[in-house]
Design an enzyme around this catalytic site. Structure first.
Site, PDB file in Angstrom:
ATOM      1  N   ASP A   1       0.807  -1.215   0.000  1.00 58.27           N
ATOM      2  CA  ASP A   1       0.000   0.000   0.000  1.00 58.27           C
ATOM      3  C   ASP A   1       0.848   1.276   0.000  1.00 58.27           C
ATOM      4  OD1 ASP A   1      -2.377  -1.288  -0.129  1.00 58.27           O
ATOM      5  OD2 ASP A   1      -2.885  -1.078   1.990  1.00 58.27           O
ATOM      6  N   TYR A   2       2.109   1.148   0.425  1.00 56.46           N
ATOM      7  CA  TYR A   2       2.966   2.336   0.446  1.00 56.46           C
ATOM      8  C   TYR A   2       3.375   2.759  -0.957  1.00 56.46           C
ATOM      9  CZ  TYR A   2       3.616   1.070   5.395  1.00 56.46           C
ATOM     10  OH  TYR A   2       3.440   0.749   6.704  1.00 56.46           O
ATOM     11  N   LYS A   3       3.200   1.844  -1.918  1.00 63.98           N
ATOM     12  CA  LYS A   3       3.486   2.115  -3.329  1.00 63.98           C
ATOM     13  C   LYS A   3       4.949   2.501  -3.572  1.00 63.98           C
ATOM     14  CE  LYS A   3      -1.294   3.564  -4.119  1.00 63.98           C
ATOM     15  NZ  LYS A   3      -1.711   2.221  -4.509  1.00 63.98           N
TER      16      LYS A   3
END
Length: 236
Positions: free
Chosen positions: A46-48
């Site tokens: 999710d931190y990409k």
């Protein structure tokens, strides 16, 4: 310095959290972190920026011989605890997970800092062999104030007083407090100076009186609401 997990693995007490770290800054930060002594990196899809972290490690660290792959402890986020790592579990979820999961959780990663100490949850997990990793261990500092409207514990006068007493930064006092209450801390920063300072917490110790003083600061104040970062409020 590391804690031995119930799974037998050793997890370094201080890690580098990469949430909200820009991908373009990642390579230099990861390399500098390793040079400083960091061996624990906290990541998530999710931190990409996991691709950038991986490239920094593979090209900048492993191929150059700066560090061996087996010397690093790298975490990611899972929706279950099949690999022994859960995130943001309260006492009830942790209890259910201990009772029903095939692989017992070795780590519960939660928000905890002087303004949100969650003492009952921390004690429950440690009692049952579940280590605690403190994400947002500094209360989010300026970023969470800007993004979530939260109050940072780094401005607390008591903590500023302790920083002056020990000739340390407020962040170092808070991180040392986290370590002494038997939690792993994973502060995030994009600033090289603070990256170094956040790792320099092993050469001093807070007294019991100072630990008790920090304990009295608890406001039960959550500062990190990731849902808002992704456009929803998980705690509404």
């Amino acid at each position: 310095m590391a804690v031995t997990l119930s799974s037998g693995f050793k997890m370094p007490l201080v890690g580098f959290g990469v949430w909200r770290v820009e991908g373009k800054d990642m390579k230099d930060l990861v390399i500098n972190a390793i040079k400083i002594g960091y061996r624990h990196f906290d990541c998530a899809a999710d931190y990409k920026n996991e691709t950038e972290v991986g490239e920094a490690l593979a090209v900048g660290a492993f191929q150059s011989g700066l560090v061996k792959r087996e010397d690093l402890f790298i975490t990611t986020k899972l929706w279950n605890s099949d690999h022994g790592h859960c995130s943001n579990y309260d006492i009830f979820l942790t209890r259910d997970c201990l009772a029903y999961s095939k692989v017992k959780p070795a780590v519960n990663q939660i928000e905890t800092h002087p303004y949100f100490q969650r003492d009952s949850l921390v004690k429950f997990c440690l009692k049952h062999g579940v280590s605690i990793t403190a994400h947002t261990p500094l209360g989010g500092a300026a970023a969470n104030t800007e993004w979530f409207g939260s109050v940072s514990c780094l401005d607390d006068p008591v903590l500023k007083g302790l920083a002056a007493k020990y000739k340390r930064t407020v962040a170092q006092i808070v991180l040392r407090w986290g370590i002494q209450r038997n939690t792993v801390v994973i502060p995030k920063t994009s600033n090289l100076k603070r990256l170094e300072e956040n790792f320099q917490v092993f050469d001093f110790e807070l007294t019991k009186e100072d630990m008790d003083q920090i304990k009295s600061l608890d406001r039960k104040h959550r500062t990190n609401t990731p849902g808002k970062f992704w456009g929803i409020d998980l705690y509404a």
